[in-house]
Scaffold this motif. Structure first.
Motif, PDB file in Angstrom:
ATOM      1  N   SER A 162      67.574  48.723  20.239  1.00  0.00           N
ATOM      2  CA  SER A 162      67.450  50.158  20.491  1.00  0.00           C
ATOM      3  C   SER A 162      66.146  50.724  19.933  1.00  0.00           C
ATOM      4  O   SER A 162      65.455  51.510  20.595  1.00  0.00           O
ATOM      5  CB  SER A 162      68.644  50.895  19.879  1.00  0.00           C
ATOM      6  OG  SER A 162      68.494  52.290  19.996  1.00  0.00           O
ATOM      7  N   ILE A 163      65.795  50.321  18.717  1.00  0.00           N
ATOM      8  CA  ILE A 163      64.558  50.813  18.090  1.00  0.00           C
ATOM      9  C   ILE A 163      63.336  50.354  18.879  1.00  0.00           C
ATOM     10  O   ILE A 163      62.435  51.143  19.191  1.00  0.00           O
ATOM     11  CB  ILE A 163      64.460  50.328  16.623  1.00  0.00           C
ATOM     12  CG1 ILE A 163      65.538  50.988  15.762  1.00  0.00           C
ATOM     13  CG2 ILE A 163      63.068  50.634  16.056  1.00  0.00           C
ATOM     14  CD1 ILE A 163      65.636  50.423  14.360  1.00  0.00           C
ATOM     15  N   VAL A 164      63.308  49.062  19.230  1.00  0.00           N
ATOM     16  CA  VAL A 164      62.149  48.498  19.940  1.00  0.00           C
ATOM     17  C   VAL A 164      61.998  49.136  21.321  1.00  0.00           C
ATOM     18  O   VAL A 164      60.890  49.478  21.746  1.00  0.00           O
ATOM     19  CB  VAL A 164      62.275  46.967  20.061  1.00  0.00           C
ATOM     20  CG1 VAL A 164      61.167  46.403  20.954  1.00  0.00           C
ATOM     21  CG2 VAL A 164      62.213  46.323  18.677  1.00  0.00           C
ATOM     22  N   GLU A 165      63.124  49.328  22.024  1.00  0.00           N
ATOM     23  CA  GLU A 165      63.066  49.888  23.385  1.00  0.00           C
ATOM     24  C   GLU A 165      62.658  51.363  23.390  1.00  0.00           C
ATOM     25  O   GLU A 165      61.882  51.801  24.234  1.00  0.00           O
ATOM     26  CB  GLU A 165      64.433  49.729  24.065  1.00  0.00           C
ATOM     27  CG  GLU A 165      64.720  48.308  24.516  1.00  0.00           C
ATOM     28  CD  GLU A 165      66.045  48.210  25.250  1.00  0.00           C
ATOM     29  OE1 GLU A 165      66.852  49.169  25.178  1.00  0.00           O
ATOM     30  OE2 GLU A 165      66.296  47.161  25.892  1.00  0.00           O
ATOM     31  N   SER A 166      63.191  52.142  22.440  1.00  0.00           N
ATOM     32  CA  SER A 166      62.945  53.587  22.465  1.00  0.00           C
ATOM     33  C   SER A 166      61.733  54.034  21.645  1.00  0.00           C
ATOM     34  O   SER A 166      61.104  55.048  21.950  1.00  0.00           O
ATOM     35  CB  SER A 166      64.188  54.337  21.971  1.00  0.00           C
ATOM     36  OG  SER A 166      64.508  53.965  20.639  1.00  0.00           O
ATOM     37  N   GLU A 167      61.386  53.262  20.609  1.00  0.00           N
ATOM     38  CA  GLU A 167      60.311  53.707  19.713  1.00  0.00           C
ATOM     39  C   GLU A 167      59.162  52.715  19.572  1.00  0.00           C
ATOM     40  O   GLU A 167      58.107  53.056  19.032  1.00  0.00           O
ATOM     41  CB  GLU A 167      60.896  53.992  18.322  1.00  0.00           C
ATOM     42  CG  GLU A 167      62.019  55.027  18.325  1.00  0.00           C
ATOM     43  CD  GLU A 167      62.726  55.099  16.989  1.00  0.00           C
ATOM     44  OE1 GLU A 167      62.028  55.147  15.956  1.00  0.00           O
ATOM     45  OE2 GLU A 167      63.978  55.095  16.961  1.00  0.00           O
ATOM     46  N   GLY A 168      59.382  51.485  20.028  1.00  0.00           N
ATOM     47  CA  GLY A 168      58.342  50.478  19.896  1.00  0.00           C
ATOM     48  C   GLY A 168      58.459  49.685  18.605  1.00  0.00           C
ATOM     49  O   GLY A 168      59.124  50.107  17.658  1.00  0.00           O
ATOM     50  N   ILE A 169      57.796  48.535  18.572  1.00  0.00           N
ATOM     51  CA  ILE A 169      57.859  47.647  17.409  1.00  0.00           C
ATOM     52  C   ILE A 169      57.294  48.319  16.160  1.00  0.00           C
ATOM     53  O   ILE A 169      57.747  48.078  15.038  1.00  0.00           O
ATOM     54  CB  ILE A 169      57.108  46.331  17.700  1.00  0.00           C
ATOM     55  CG1 ILE A 169      57.847  45.536  18.793  1.00  0.00           C
ATOM     56  CG2 ILE A 169      56.969  45.478  16.443  1.00  0.00           C
ATOM     57  CD1 ILE A 169      57.161  44.267  19.228  1.00  0.00           C
ATOM     58  N   ALA A 170      56.289  49.200  16.347  1.00  0.00           N
ATOM     59  CA  ALA A 170      55.655  49.859  15.199  1.00  0.00           C
ATOM     60  C   ALA A 170      56.658  50.651  14.362  1.00  0.00           C
ATOM     61  O   ALA A 170      56.468  50.822  13.150  1.00  0.00           O
ATOM     62  CB  ALA A 170      54.540  50.782  15.681  1.00  0.00           C
ATOM     63  N   ALA A 171      57.744  51.129  14.988  1.00  0.00           N
ATOM     64  CA  ALA A 171      58.748  51.907  14.255  1.00  0.00           C
ATOM     65  C   ALA A 171      59.426  51.074  13.171  1.00  0.00           C
ATOM     66  O   ALA A 171      59.915  51.624  12.171  1.00  0.00           O
ATOM     67  CB  ALA A 171      59.794  52.450  15.222  1.00  0.00           C
ATOM     68  N   LEU A 172      59.456  49.761  13.356  1.00  0.00           N
ATOM     69  CA  LEU A 172      60.067  48.880  12.369  1.00  0.00           C
ATOM     70  C   LEU A 172      59.248  48.826  11.079  1.00  0.00           C
ATOM     71  O   LEU A 172      59.714  48.321  10.064  1.00  0.00           O
ATOM     72  CB  LEU A 172      60.226  47.465  12.934  1.00  0.00           C
ATOM     73  CG  LEU A 172      61.194  47.311  14.113  1.00  0.00           C
ATOM     74  CD1 LEU A 172      61.103  45.907  14.690  1.00  0.00           C
ATOM     75  CD2 LEU A 172      62.626  47.597  13.684  1.00  0.00           C
TER      76      LEU A 172
END
Length: 301
Positions: free
Chosen positions: A255-265
């Protein structure tokens, strides 16, 4: 002198508790910024903006939200971690056929630390959950995910018990375990390798406070560079599960990767790297010196 295992465990537990206290008192403001940015990255433009907004909201005390649970979390974690670390070192010695008095290699020490972290995760998860929710309470209310914020440890604990029961304290446990076991391999490995390099052929026990602080800081950087994306997912699960049933580790990651991108991690990484040197340096400095002091006092009797 060979100590009784019970006495040795008590020394390791006490030294770990003191080290954990020093770690929290040194690094709490940076940890608060990290949790806020991990959980609500869209609200902040970066590390400096998060600091500015946090100060504008409630002043300096805003950086110390969750200090009580943080103390409980890190004292509990480090007490169990360093107590089990001693037992795990003996276990590794037995597995590789070394004498009980023999020195482990840096790799073997890292393995013992990784094993000990699995036990520490049991103590860490409940208190870390309460800490993270208190730290992100303002953002939860601001985003409309909760109607009224909880401002005390007891109100958060009571809310968890009423909503999810005792097992509610283990939201994010799989994420905690997933980050602790590999993370502490690099944590203890980085610490021991740094001490080996800085000792330059001398005994590691001869290293002074500056070298111990530096080695501890390097250990913290190694830990967080490895576990940070997993820690971000854990923080999301623990904080947002207050709003409703939260997806598990894999679904949260997707969900994080799809909606916010890897940078959000990696939101909040800057605050964590700044925190690593003073906080983890203090942890090992206090641990090593308190352990030596306690052992010398026991030997004196």
């Amino acid at each position: 002198m060979r100590f009784n295992p019970v006495i040795q465990a008590a020394i390791d537990l006490t030294s770990g508790a003191l080290g954990g206290t020093a770690c929290v008192l040194t690094g709490q403001p940076f940890d608060t910024v990290k949790v806020k940015m991990q959980t609500f990255p869209g609200l902040y433009q970066g590390f400096a903006d998060c600091c500015r907004q946090t100060y504008a909201q409630v002043g300096l005390r805003g950086f110390y939200k969750g200090t009580g649970p943080a103390l409980m979390a890190y004292v509990a974690e480090n007490s169990v971690l360093f107590m089990c670390y001693g037992f795990c070192q003996q276990f590794v010695k037995k597995m590789v056929g070394l004498d009980k008095q023999a020195k482990l290699s840096d790799l073997q020490t890292a393995t013992a630390g990784s094993m000990a972290s699995a036990f520490a995760a049991l103590a860490l998860c409940p208190t870390e959950l309460v800490k993270c929710r208190l730290q992100a309470m303002h953002e939860l209310e601001k985003s409309g995910k909760i109607v009224q914020s909880h401002t005390t440890v007891w109100s958060v604990v009571k809310g968890i018990l009423l909503k999810d029961g005792p097992w509610g304290f283990y939201h994010g446990f799989s994420s905690t375990l997933l980050q602790e076991v590999p993370g502490y391999f690099f944590f203890f490995g980085g610490y021991e390798l740094s001490r080996t390099v800085l000792a330059s052929g001398r005994s590691k026990d001869e290293l002074g406070p500056a070298h111990l602080m530096l080695s501890g800081g390097i250990a913290g950087i190694c830990l967080w560079l490895v576990i940070f994306p997993v820690d971000c997912i854990k923080s999301r699960i623990q904080v947002l599960s207050m709003h409703g049933k939260q997806a598990g580790f894999v679904r949260t990651l997707v969900s994080i990767v799809e909606s916010e991108g890897i940078a959000a991690l990696y939101s909040g990484l800057t605050a964590t790297m700044i925190r690593a040197l003073p906080a983890n340096g203090s942890l090992f400095l206090v641990y090593e010196y308190s352990r030596r002091r306690l052992m010398s006092q026991v030997e004196a009797y």
